[in-house]
Design an enzyme around this catalytic site. Sequence first.
Site, PDB file in Angstrom:
ATOM      1  CE  LYS A   1      -5.199  -2.892   8.771  1.00  0.00           C
ATOM      2  NZ  LYS A   1      -5.967  -1.655   8.965  1.00  0.00           N
TER       3      LYS A   1
ATOM      4  CB  SER B   1      -2.296   0.230   9.762  1.00  0.00           C
ATOM      5  OG  SER B   1      -3.530   0.783   9.423  1.00  0.00           O
TER       6      SER B   1
ATOM      7  CG  ASP C   1       4.811   6.519  -2.920  1.00  0.00           C
ATOM      8  OD1 ASP C   1       5.815   5.793  -2.751  1.00  0.00           O
ATOM      9  OD2 ASP C   1       3.678   6.059  -3.153  1.00  0.00           O
TER      10      ASP C   1
END
Length: 537
Positions: free
Chosen positions: A334, A309, A320
Amino acid sequence: MENGDIRPKNNQVNKIYLPIIIAIALAAGVIMGNFFNVFSGNRTFISKSSHKNKLNRLMDFIESDYVDNVNTDSIVDLTVNNILEKLDPHSVYIAKEDMQQVAQSMKGDFVGIGVNFYMYKDSVAIIKPVPQGPSDKAGIKAGDRILFAGNDQLYGRKLPNDSLFSKLKGEEGSSIELTVYRKTEGKQFKVNVVRDIIPIKSVDAAVLLDNKTGYIKINRFAETTYQEFHKALLDLKSQGAESLMIDLRDNGGGYLEMAVDIADDLLQDDLVIVKTKNKKDREDITYSTDKGDFENGKLYLLINENSASASEILAGAIQDNDRGTIVGRRSFGKGLVQREMPLGDGSAVRLTVARYYTPSGRSIQRSYAHGGDEYFNDFSKRYESGELYAADSIKIADTLKYKTLKGRTVYGGGGIIPDLFVPMEGKHGDEGVSMIMQSGFVSYFVFEELDKQRKEFSFLNEKEVADKVLNTDKYYAHFAKYISANGLIFDLAKHKQRVKFYIAAEFVKQLIGDSAYYKMVLGEDNMIKAVLADEKK
């Protein structure tokens, strides 16, 4: 903090099935850790659904006409749980009696006397007072027993932890008289302790591993996490840290906002940190600002199969945006966002209200189409497939390819895949030793050993404590008997040196402190070694 744990009873466990036990522990941590992905919001709405009327009428019939007296509250709780189970694995019900504990764990502090304890031979044994906390200031020491809190007898009564907590907690500034027995001196005395705010740390450690490499360990994302992290970051920079490791291993998540704030400290301005999309396809995009305090310098994030999470939000933002290197093993997977919604009677639901996406647009949420049991047993699949030991065993669909800011390929659909893979410690099949040596068993064992001979260690420094334990087989032999007496079956012989090392580290932790403990264990940590080797390239 008042942190009470009960030692496992003899013969409680007849045989260890490691993948199952580890998977259960993982699932419990992720469920608890993921209650808190969005700050609570109060919402009131009226449903015109006839289904609600049907449920209300059914409960009325049971209360008025059912042949036996029944606890309708328990029926309602069961109904709510069953409904939420049909939605997704992370929409959960929190019973009224659990709300205070759940809220407290994420608040970051509570009011109490400031001790870590556990019930040893039916007495409240102090493992360690919180440094500079109320009990520490009052002179309470590790190994002391609390016999009475006021007029309430605490020993010999088999009191549950919640009863003990209620007797030790109170209003800030209030005083409580404790009757204490100090075994090392064979004396009993009374002391007044003034209750105060006790922090529940979410940053376990912040240490300099070498002249230029800082290390910060975050155990969850609570209300105070960014404040703790930022202070630790500035302290490490003032000591000369030029590169940084952030350890998110076994961090099951927490407040999304805390992960965003930490990412903001690490990213250049105007970069996407996270995207969320709700039921109506409304997309909210969060960008980095100009407030960053570590936007340059080498950055490493450590993750494993228990990182979930909010941990994955932070790792995804760093990966990224090509800001740093993700090290370890594939994270949990998650990608759902919850909001707490009160039910009016002190209970609440944490309901999934959105999905989150990393800056490249990937969802790292694993499928839960086959139910919660299979979803939370994913660890067993990873164990059996060999993924925990070899990067080429990670199976992700090729159709879920995405590109980072600089054009590197990353994947969605099942957790964050690390840039630098580090297998589990030991060989496939040896997980049990690592698990037991990093569990509460070692803490309890060391406390009980110290309880027999605390004076022998009283004036030793960190190195002397470690050497005293490592230079003998006595504690290793005692530990082997200890876990056997508690029903755990392990062949420790081929892992003797590792077992001795972790026992020595726990002695250092209880006698010297957390920082000394982390400096010792991190020196033998395979992920840390991999990062330090990568830094030199």
